[in-house]
Design an enzyme around this catalytic site. Structure first.
Site, PDB file in Angstrom:
ATOM      1  N   SER A 270       0.823  -1.218   0.000  1.00  0.00           N
ATOM      2  CA  SER A 270       0.000   0.000   0.000  1.00  0.00           C
ATOM      3  C   SER A 270       0.852   1.260   0.000  1.00  0.00           C
ATOM      4  O   SER A 270       0.327   2.373  -0.067  1.00  0.00           O
ATOM      5  CB  SER A 270      -0.934   0.003   1.223  1.00  0.00           C
TER       6      SER A 270
ATOM      7  N   ASN B  88      -2.126  -2.804  13.340  1.00  0.00           N
ATOM      8  CA  ASN B  88      -3.587  -2.704  13.297  1.00  0.00           C
ATOM      9  C   ASN B  88      -4.106  -1.469  14.042  1.00  0.00           C
ATOM     10  O   ASN B  88      -4.939  -0.727  13.524  1.00  0.00           O
ATOM     11  CB  ASN B  88      -4.225  -3.974  13.857  1.00  0.00           C
TER      12      ASN B  88
ATOM     13  N   THR C 244     -41.864  24.960  -8.934  1.00  0.00           N
ATOM     14  CA  THR C 244     -42.077  23.581  -8.481  1.00  0.00           C
ATOM     15  C   THR C 244     -42.346  22.795  -9.759  1.00  0.00           C
ATOM     16  O   THR C 244     -42.907  23.345 -10.719  1.00  0.00           O
ATOM     17  CB  THR C 244     -43.285  23.442  -7.518  1.00  0.00           C
ATOM     18  N   HIS C 245     -41.897  21.575  -9.800  1.00  0.00           N
ATOM     19  CA  HIS C 245     -42.007  20.763 -11.026  1.00  0.00           C
ATOM     20  C   HIS C 245     -41.331  21.451 -12.211  1.00  0.00           C
ATOM     21  O   HIS C 245     -41.702  21.221 -13.357  1.00  0.00           O
ATOM     22  CB  HIS C 245     -43.467  20.468 -11.373  1.00  0.00           C
TER      23      HIS C 245
ATOM     24  N   SER D 283     -15.469  26.269 -27.287  1.00  0.00           N
ATOM     25  CA  SER D 283     -15.580  25.063 -28.094  1.00  0.00           C
ATOM     26  C   SER D 283     -14.575  25.173 -29.227  1.00  0.00           C
ATOM     27  O   SER D 283     -14.325  26.260 -29.744  1.00  0.00           O
ATOM     28  CB  SER D 283     -16.994  24.946 -28.650  1.00  0.00           C
TER      29      SER D 283
ATOM     30  N   LYS E 215     -19.477  29.607 -28.423  1.00  0.00           N
ATOM     31  CA  LYS E 215     -19.722  28.898 -27.166  1.00  0.00           C
ATOM     32  C   LYS E 215     -18.939  29.421 -25.982  1.00  0.00           C
ATOM     33  O   LYS E 215     -17.744  29.716 -26.079  1.00  0.00           O
ATOM     34  CB  LYS E 215     -19.345  27.413 -27.346  1.00  0.00           C
TER      35      LYS E 215
ATOM     36  N   ASN F 142     -18.919  27.708 -22.230  1.00  0.00           N
ATOM     37  CA  ASN F 142     -19.545  26.620 -21.481  1.00  0.00           C
ATOM     38  C   ASN F 142     -19.201  26.667 -19.989  1.00  0.00           C
ATOM     39  O   ASN F 142     -18.056  26.936 -19.633  1.00  0.00           O
ATOM     40  CB  ASN F 142     -19.085  25.273 -22.052  1.00  0.00           C
TER      41      ASN F 142
ATOM     42  N   GLU G 289     -20.400  21.925 -14.471  1.00  0.00           N
ATOM     43  CA  GLU G 289     -20.713  20.582 -14.985  1.00  0.00           C
ATOM     44  C   GLU G 289     -19.803  19.525 -14.357  1.00  0.00           C
ATOM     45  O   GLU G 289     -20.243  18.436 -13.997  1.00  0.00           O
ATOM     46  CB  GLU G 289     -20.566  20.556 -16.507  1.00  0.00           C
TER      47      GLU G 289
ATOM     48  N   TYR H  93      -9.465  -7.015  12.581  1.00  0.00           N
ATOM     49  CA  TYR H  93      -8.803  -6.450  11.406  1.00  0.00           C
ATOM     50  C   TYR H  93      -8.712  -7.471  10.280  1.00  0.00           C
ATOM     51  O   TYR H  93      -8.360  -8.626  10.502  1.00  0.00           O
ATOM     52  CB  TYR H  93      -7.385  -5.959  11.751  1.00  0.00           C
TER      53      TYR H  93
ATOM     54  N   GLN I 117      -7.278  -2.140   4.083  1.00  0.00           N
ATOM     55  CA  GLN I 117      -6.282  -1.361   3.358  1.00  0.00           C
ATOM     56  C   GLN I 117      -6.934  -0.623   2.188  1.00  0.00           C
ATOM     57  O   GLN I 117      -6.439   0.403   1.733  1.00  0.00           O
ATOM     58  CB  GLN I 117      -5.167  -2.289   2.857  1.00  0.00           C
TER      59      GLN I 117
ATOM     60  N   LYS J  57      -8.280   3.431   1.971  1.00  0.00           N
ATOM     61  CA  LYS J  57      -7.499   4.663   1.847  1.00  0.00           C
ATOM     62  C   LYS J  57      -7.726   5.432   0.550  1.00  0.00           C
ATOM     63  O   LYS J  57      -7.982   6.637   0.569  1.00  0.00           O
ATOM     64  CB  LYS J  57      -6.017   4.352   2.030  1.00  0.00           C
TER      65      LYS J  57
HETATM   66  N1  ARG Z   1      -1.282  -1.358   5.288  1.00  0.00           N
HETATM   67  C1  ARG Z   1      -2.177  -1.895   6.244  1.00  0.00           C
HETATM   68  C2  ARG Z   1      -3.544  -1.238   6.129  1.00  0.00           C
HETATM   69  O1  ARG Z   1      -3.655  -0.297   5.458  1.00  0.00           O
HETATM   70  C3  ARG Z   1      -1.646  -1.683   7.621  1.00  0.00           C
HETATM   71  C4  ARG Z   1      -2.143  -2.654   8.630  1.00  0.00           C
HETATM   72  C5  ARG Z   1      -1.598  -3.982   8.316  1.00  0.00           C
HETATM   73  N2  ARG Z   1      -1.849  -4.919   9.345  1.00  0.00           N
HETATM   74  C6  ARG Z   1      -1.739  -6.213   9.136  1.00  0.00           C
HETATM   75  N3  ARG Z   1      -1.988  -6.995  10.118  1.00  0.00           N
HETATM   76  N4  ARG Z   1      -1.423  -6.690   7.960  1.00  0.00           N
HETATM   77  O2  ARG Z   1      -4.525  -1.685   6.666  1.00  0.00           O
END
Ligand code: ARG
Length: 470
Positions: free
Chosen positions: A35, A122, A167-168, A289, A295, A297, A302, A329, A334, A337
């Site tokens: 990660s 964890n 409305t509508h 455009s 144009k 825009n 948007e 956990y 992971q 994120k």
């Molecule tokens: N990179 C892991 C996460 O984002 C960290 C925790 C990992 N813990 C484990 N027991 N593998 O969750």
């Protein structure tokens, strides 16, 4: 990022589970499970958490003061290397936590290896995400306030600028442009309230839960919480390391806020069209455009509307990520994120640019007024006028419907029908009907109820919002 497979066994060693493994991790698995390409964004939070943990370990006599000092020195070095962009992130070290810890040990030796006492990745990662998110929440709150201020600044001179309330999507009753914009101020003010509330549940400390069951070391969790500015502790170690509801709640705040942004964006797009012509946007917020020279825009609006989709997606992703996980956990987490990071980035960028764009809106009151005059916006006012003269509301409603039908046939608004024609629909209609009911201004001024569109009420609201926003 170095990804040399011969680091494999080295990596196993740094991870601290080498003895059990007879071969290095496959390169594919390494890539798949790592990660660090994205979670390095948590580095500052990770270091802050480690500093607080080490300081507490020393205070509790679990590690020596010398160890704590070495850890502090090493982490300071690492922080400055990261800030300078010269820290070498290693994919084989999987994540931000192991990268920093391995580097710390390389820098300060055994003290670095003692940092993880009484801690697991964890509870560490749960702490990092909460710390990081809290900082982002504190940066988003002023953007939400700025959005409201921009709307107020556009609204202020337009408490008597009339446009058709719909409305509508059909003309309903006249309202002021200020009143219309203040509807969005209300929405964003509730979003701001919700964000304050989300923060309370984000800001609790998981550290001390260790892997899942707590730890036998005499940790002072309150002390760590205080050092890191947490409002309280997660009180169940299993829950602390596993649930990500705080992140999901944030994503749900974000989804609701983007829904409001998107509604406003949609109106801006409509108001910009030739059919409405209610507003114009500064050139710097428009694009042209490549083929149609005429144009201009409203791309920003948007895109804001479009980006709402990805934020909803992140809410769905994080909800789904969590729903099948047994305690405690699981590596699934992971995956929290990237959606969370993108949610924060999308909200920050969108609120910033929308606030800026809104404050530069050019209002075209004549076009609004013209639109309000088509569509019998004061029909309700004529009915109310009759009610005041003693006609039961349902009967008045019928009378006005007949008058509107006549107006439609003649191609005239109610205010353009002569008095004798109007009187033909009900004898109690007098010559005061124009000024007290049929003009747009009369209609607007009459809605003095709290929360109504009359200019005095709206001015009060603007003042109240200004005071709230400080
Ligand atoms: N990179 C892991 C996460 O984002 C960290 C925790 C990992 N813990 C484990 N027991 N593998 O969750």
């Amino acid at each position: 990022m170095s990804n040399d497979p011969k680091h494999g066994s080295l990596a196993n060693k740094s991870r601290g589970w080498s003895a059990l493994f007879s071969e290095p991790m496959s390169e594919l698995v390494q890539r798949y499970t790592a990660s660090v390409p994205f979670d390095q964004r948590l580095a500052a939070a990770d270091i802050a958490g480690s500093l607080a943990h080490a300081e507490m370990l020393a205070a509790q006599g679990v590690i020596s003061q010398q160890d704590a000092a070495d850890i502090q020195r090493g982490l300071a070095q690492i922080k400055s290397d990261i800030d300078a962009g010269i820290f070498e992130w290693k994919l084989e070290l999987e994540d931000v936590h192991l990268n920093i810890e391995a580097r710390l040990t390389a820098l300060v030796g055994d003290a670095g290896k003692r940092l993880h006492t009484g801690r697991s990745r964890n509870d560490q990662v749960a702490t990092d995400v909460r710390l990081w998110l809290r900082g982002e929440i504190d940066a988003l709150a002023p953007l939400l306030a700025q959005m409201q201020r921009s709307l107020l600044s556009v609204a202020e001179p337009h408490t008597e600028t009339i446009l058709p309330g719909l409305t509508h999507l059909q003309v309903a009753q006249p309202v002021s442009f200020a009143h219309h914009l203040l509807a969005y101020v209300e929405m964003f003010s509730r979003d701001a309230e919700r964000l304050v509330d989300v923060r309370k549940r984000v800001n609790r400390l998981p550290l001390g839960a260790a892997a899942l069951a707590g730890t036998s070391y005499p940790l002072d969790r309150e002390r760590v919480a205080k050092t890191l500015g947490f409002d309280g502790l997660c009180m169940n170690s299993l829950d602390a390391v596993s649930d990500r509801d705080f992140a999901i709640e944030f994503c749900s705040w974000a989804a609701i806020t983007m829904m409001h942004v998107s509604r406003l964006a949609e109106e801006i797009v409509l108001w910009m069209t030739q059919n409405y012509g209610f507003i114009d946007l500064a050139d710097r917020y428009c694009t042209g455009s490549s083929i149609m020279p005429q144009k201009r825009n409203p791309d920003v609006a948007e895109l804001a509307r479009g980006k709402t989709g990805r934020v909803y997606g992140h809410l769905t992703a994080t909800l789904t990520l969590m729903k099948g996980q047994p305690l405690t956990y699981n590596k699934d987490n992971q995956e929290d994120k990237e959606p969370l990071f993108d949610t924060v980035d999308t909200l920050a960028a969108t609120l910033r640019i929308m606030a800026e764009m809104v404050s530069g809106i050019v209002v075209k009151p004549e076009a609004m007024q013209r639109a309000a005059q088509r569509g019998f916006a004061t029909a309700t006012d004529l009915a109310d006028y009759l009610v005041k003269k003693g006609v039961p509301f349902r009967d008045a409603h019928e009378v006005v419907a007949a008058a509107v039908k006549h107006g439609l046939q003649q191609g005239k608004d109610l205010s353009e029908l002569p008095l004798d024609v109007l009187r033909g629909f009900h004898a109690s209609i007098g010559d005061d009907v124009y000024e007290s009911a049929l003009t747009l201004e009369a209609s607007l001024n009459a809605r003095k109820v709290v929360g109504g569109t009359s200019p005095e009420r709206v001015r009060e609201q603007i003042a109240a919002h200004r005071q709230r926003l400080g």
